[in-house]
Design a protein around this motif. Structure first.
Motif, PDB file in Angstrom:
ATOM      1  N   ALA A  42       0.891  -1.282   0.073  1.00  0.00           N
ATOM      2  CA  ALA A  42       0.136  -0.103   0.071  1.00  0.00           C
ATOM      3  C   ALA A  42       0.671   1.282  -0.058  1.00  0.00           C
ATOM      4  O   ALA A  42       0.531   2.093  -0.725  1.00  0.00           O
ATOM      5  N   LEU A  43       1.776   1.160   0.780  1.00  0.00           N
ATOM      6  CA  LEU A  43       2.862   2.207   0.835  1.00  0.00           C
ATOM      7  C   LEU A  43       3.692   2.531  -0.473  1.00  0.00           C
ATOM      8  O   LEU A  43       3.606   3.754  -1.171  1.00  0.00           O
ATOM      9  N   SER A  44       3.891   1.395  -1.100  1.00  0.00           N
ATOM     10  CA  SER A  44       4.586   1.665  -2.469  1.00  0.00           C
ATOM     11  C   SER A  44       3.548   2.272  -3.539  1.00  0.00           C
ATOM     12  O   SER A  44       4.032   3.034  -4.220  1.00  0.00           O
ATOM     13  N   THR A  45       2.327   1.572  -3.484  1.00  0.00           N
ATOM     14  CA  THR A  45       1.386   2.026  -4.384  1.00  0.00           C
ATOM     15  C   THR A  45       1.310   3.806  -3.863  1.00  0.00           C
ATOM     16  O   THR A  45       0.958   4.540  -4.908  1.00  0.00           O
ATOM     17  N   TYR A  47       3.325   6.114  -3.068  1.00  0.00           N
ATOM     18  CA  TYR A  47       4.275   6.671  -3.409  1.00  0.00           C
ATOM     19  C   TYR A  47       4.343   6.621  -4.989  1.00  0.00           C
ATOM     20  O   TYR A  47       5.103   7.630  -5.741  1.00  0.00           O
ATOM     21  N   GLY A  48       4.056   5.480  -5.745  1.00  0.00           N
ATOM     22  CA  GLY A  48       3.753   5.289  -7.004  1.00  0.00           C
ATOM     23  C   GLY A  48       2.898   6.179  -7.574  1.00  0.00           C
ATOM     24  O   GLY A  48       3.133   6.921  -8.612  1.00  0.00           O
ATOM     25  N   GLY A  49       1.547   6.651  -6.970  1.00  0.00           N
ATOM     26  CA  GLY A  49       0.577   7.682  -7.444  1.00  0.00           C
ATOM     27  C   GLY A  49       1.330   8.950  -7.251  1.00  0.00           C
ATOM     28  O   GLY A  49       1.166   9.883  -7.991  1.00  0.00           O
ATOM     29  N   MET A  50       2.352   9.234  -6.129  1.00  0.00           N
ATOM     30  CA  MET A  50       2.894  10.574  -5.955  1.00  0.00           C
ATOM     31  C   MET A  50       4.053  10.644  -7.012  1.00  0.00           C
ATOM     32  O   MET A  50       4.003  11.722  -7.304  1.00  0.00           O
ATOM     33  N   LEU A  51       4.583   9.675  -7.532  1.00  0.00           N
ATOM     34  CA  LEU A  51       5.504   9.849  -8.556  1.00  0.00           C
ATOM     35  C   LEU A  51       5.005  10.222  -9.830  1.00  0.00           C
ATOM     36  O   LEU A  51       5.173  11.108 -10.682  1.00  0.00           O
ATOM     37  N   LEU A  52       3.798   9.435 -10.156  1.00  0.00           N
ATOM     38  CA  LEU A  52       3.199   9.999 -11.443  1.00  0.00           C
ATOM     39  C   LEU A  52       2.452  11.245 -11.365  1.00  0.00           C
ATOM     40  O   LEU A  52       2.576  12.114 -12.340  1.00  0.00           O
ATOM     41  N   SER A  53       1.678  11.714 -10.263  1.00  0.00           N
ATOM     42  CA  SER A  53       1.315  12.979 -10.109  1.00  0.00           C
ATOM     43  C   SER A  53       2.052  14.194 -10.069  1.00  0.00           C
ATOM     44  O   SER A  53       1.967  15.349 -10.599  1.00  0.00           O
ATOM     45  N   LEU A  99      -5.357   7.375  -4.602  1.00  0.00           N
ATOM     46  CA  LEU A  99      -5.763   8.767  -4.298  1.00  0.00           C
ATOM     47  C   LEU A  99      -4.944   9.730  -3.547  1.00  0.00           C
ATOM     48  O   LEU A  99      -4.612  10.699  -3.865  1.00  0.00           O
ATOM     49  N   LEU A 100      -4.350   9.119  -2.337  1.00  0.00           N
ATOM     50  CA  LEU A 100      -3.632   9.845  -1.623  1.00  0.00           C
ATOM     51  C   LEU A 100      -2.354  10.215  -2.273  1.00  0.00           C
ATOM     52  O   LEU A 100      -1.982  11.400  -2.212  1.00  0.00           O
ATOM     53  N   GLY A 101      -1.664   9.301  -2.902  1.00  0.00           N
ATOM     54  CA  GLY A 101      -0.319   9.627  -3.746  1.00  0.00           C
ATOM     55  C   GLY A 101      -0.709  10.689  -4.903  1.00  0.00           C
ATOM     56  O   GLY A 101       0.370  11.529  -4.965  1.00  0.00           O
ATOM     57  N   LEU A 102      -1.770  10.628  -5.523  1.00  0.00           N
ATOM     58  CA  LEU A 102      -1.951  11.433  -6.410  1.00  0.00           C
ATOM     59  C   LEU A 102      -1.953  12.913  -5.905  1.00  0.00           C
ATOM     60  O   LEU A 102      -1.729  14.116  -6.590  1.00  0.00           O
ATOM     61  N   GLY A 103      -2.598  13.109  -4.648  1.00  0.00           N
ATOM     62  CA  GLY A 103      -2.595  14.352  -4.131  1.00  0.00           C
ATOM     63  C   GLY A 103      -1.600  14.835  -3.416  1.00  0.00           C
ATOM     64  O   GLY A 103      -1.366  16.045  -2.991  1.00  0.00           O
ATOM     65  N   PHE A 398      10.738   6.707  -2.192  1.00  0.00           N
ATOM     66  CA  PHE A 398       9.835   6.110  -1.432  1.00  0.00           C
ATOM     67  C   PHE A 398       9.468   4.884  -1.879  1.00  0.00           C
ATOM     68  O   PHE A 398       9.186   3.748  -1.612  1.00  0.00           O
ATOM     69  N   VAL A 399       8.897   4.992  -3.366  1.00  0.00           N
ATOM     70  CA  VAL A 399       8.388   3.794  -4.092  1.00  0.00           C
ATOM     71  C   VAL A 399       9.726   2.741  -4.102  1.00  0.00           C
ATOM     72  O   VAL A 399       9.595   1.489  -4.066  1.00  0.00           O
ATOM     73  N   THR A 400      10.902   3.223  -4.329  1.00  0.00           N
ATOM     74  CA  THR A 400      12.021   2.069  -4.400  1.00  0.00           C
ATOM     75  C   THR A 400      12.259   1.542  -2.993  1.00  0.00           C
ATOM     76  O   THR A 400      12.131   0.287  -3.155  1.00  0.00           O
ATOM     77  N   ALA A 401      12.160   2.152  -1.873  1.00  0.00           N
ATOM     78  CA  ALA A 401      12.400   1.848  -0.429  1.00  0.00           C
ATOM     79  C   ALA A 401      11.442   0.804  -0.261  1.00  0.00           C
ATOM     80  O   ALA A 401      11.560  -0.479   0.371  1.00  0.00           O
ATOM     81  N   PHE A 402      10.047   1.092  -0.528  1.00  0.00           N
ATOM     82  CA  PHE A 402       8.747  -0.052  -0.150  1.00  0.00           C
ATOM     83  C   PHE A 402       8.863  -0.898  -1.386  1.00  0.00           C
ATOM     84  O   PHE A 402       8.345  -2.025  -0.956  1.00  0.00           O
ATOM     85  N   GLY A 403       9.257  -0.608  -2.539  1.00  0.00           N
ATOM     86  CA  GLY A 403       9.060  -1.518  -3.394  1.00  0.00           C
ATOM     87  C   GLY A 403      10.158  -2.897  -3.192  1.00  0.00           C
ATOM     88  O   GLY A 403       9.530  -4.074  -3.548  1.00  0.00           O
TER      89      GLY A 403
END
Length: 460
Positions: A42-45, A47-53, A99-103, A398-403
């Protein structure tokens, strides 16, 4: 109270309430939802959303909604994540994480833009240097913001501490302790040495408190934060909005500046080291050796040190310079990583768990305050795009760390952190040297064109 400072305090306390909830939830994800790696996924996802946004949303939303509107809309995503935890499953946590990551990227870009504008506006009126006031404002913000970790983790520890089934004095078998710390190579699907999961009633109680805190944050920003466009209009600084596609692509265009290419390592490392603390240290050291009920208390130490050092660095940076603070942060975390590689966690050494988290907070305060201020000063003419790139790099960390959380041993992750930290400081040193040379360059009346100076920095 001075107008700019009042708005800085409103932003700060709004973020305090919001991240009291999110920070506490993030610290518990890897321990609370360890089954099949749901928590770290969930955390990786997220920050993945944050990466895209980060690639396109921040400049676009800030242009269309303004800083206040962007902050409000993004905060609603954090509240949705808290609500999603009430029904924790792959079908609720993953969508709300996205949703959180996108925001998240627009939220932080808007916050950084707002504080930078506030700082420069006040500096112009008071006849002070812009970067000094910006540094001071970021120090105030992070003093208040980082204390959210204290309150969020204190709430979780007090709530989970009510569980009658927990025996805090129980000593774990030596075989169990052997798999804690740097030697932990267990997949996240395996049961950690932790700790029975708290009762569902206690989990719901905690989530109710967190959700209420997030709702209060939204209401505070909506009611008390002054829109930045009003301030710019009153000071005569309002400018015509750039074209849509220009705003959309501004995030990537900034990489024409070689300084941005080098400095992107700073937020990347910031994300990696925060991901290690919240995902690995809390699970493989604290939860593994002590139990989940101690996660909150240990993270309180981190947050308190982070908060106090944030305001301290904001004050002393005008005397020591930012380079000295970066060296302090790097040396502190480097020492912690080497010690964590060698240390074998044991419940009898309770104070050591707090020492490591406290020192980690001392270093993290450097990255949080100085990175944001550095981006605001060096890329003042492209603040929205610069801070969007900052969140892009941090999200990638973050994505890398949790991934790779469920695939690599702890000691391997520590070696990765050591390598990235070394590269980051080398890249930062190059930028600092170039900026220093530009600062001491003799003033040539025939070469006073700012555009030419900017082009020279881009081609450095």
């Amino acid at each position: 109270m001075e107008r700019s400072l009042r708005n800085v305090l409103v932003v700060s306390f709004g973020f305090l309430l919001l991240f009291t909830a999110y920070g506490g939830l993030q610290s518990l994800q890897s321990s609370l939802y360890s089954e099949e790696g749901l928590g770290v996924t969930a955390l990786s996802t997220l920050y993945g959303g944050m990466l895209l946004s980060s690639m396109f949303l921040p400049p676009l939303l800030i242009q269309r909604l303004g800083c206040k509107g962007t902050i409000l809309l993004s905060m609603c995503g954090y509240v949705a994540f808290s609500v999603g935890n009430f029904f924790a499953s792959w079908y609720t946590l993953i969508p709300t994480s996205i949703l959180l990551g996108l925001g998240a990227a627009p939220l932080w870009s808007a916050q950084c833009t707002y504080l930078t504008v506030m700082g420069n506006t006040h500096a112009e009126k008071a006849g002070k240097r812009g970067k000094d006031v910006v540094n001071q404002y970021f120090g105030i913000f992070f003093l208040i913001f980082q204390s959210s970790g204290v309150w969020g983790n204190l709430i979780s520890s007090l709530v989970f501490g009510q569980s009658p089934s927990q025996d805090f004095t129980e000593t774990l078998p030596e075989e169990q302790l052997a798999s804690c710390g740097a030697s932990d190579c267990l997949m996240a699907t395996a049961t950690t040495n932790s700790t029975q999961r708290p009762s569902q009633q206690l989990v719901y109680t905690l989530l109710g408190i967190y959700t209420g805190s997030g709702v209060l944050a939204v209401l505070m920003i909506a009611a008390f934060l002054e829109p930045i466009r009003d301030l710019q209009r009153q000071s005569g600084g309002e400018k015509k909005s750039p074209p849509f596609w220009s705003t959309l692509l501004s995030t990537f265009k900034l990489y024409r500046d070689k300084r941005m290419c080098l400095l992107i390592l700073l937020p990347l490392y910031s994300g990696l080291q925060q991901g290690f603390l919240s995902g690995e240290y809390t699970r493989s050291y604290v939860t593994c050796a002590l139990g989940i009920q101690f996660v909150g208390y240990v993270m309180i130490c981190f947050s308190a040190a982070d908060a106090l050092c944030s305001v301290l660095y904001g004050k002393v940076s005008q005397y020591t310079g930012r380079a000295a603070l970066y060296v302090l942060g790097a040396v502190t975390q480097l020492s912690c990583m080497i010690a964590l590689l060698l240390w074998r966690p044991c419940a009898d050494q309770l104070a050591v768990f707090f020492v490591f988290s406290g020192l980690w907070g001392v270093a993290d305060a450097v990255w949080q305050t100085q990175n944001n201020a550095l981006y605001g000063v060096l890329f003042e003419m492209s603040k929205e795009a610069a801070f969007a790139n900052y969140r892009l790099g941090e999200a990638l960390g973050f994505v890398t760390a949790f991934g790779y959380s469920t695939f690599l041993c702890i000691h391997v992750k520590l070696y990765i952190l050591l390598g990235v930290l070394s590269l980051t400081m080398a890249a930062y040193g190059i930028v600092e040297c170039v900026e220093s040379k530009n600062a001491i360059r003799p003033c040539d009346p025939g070469h006073a064109n700012p555009a030419e100076d900017k082009e020279a920095q881009t081609k450095m």
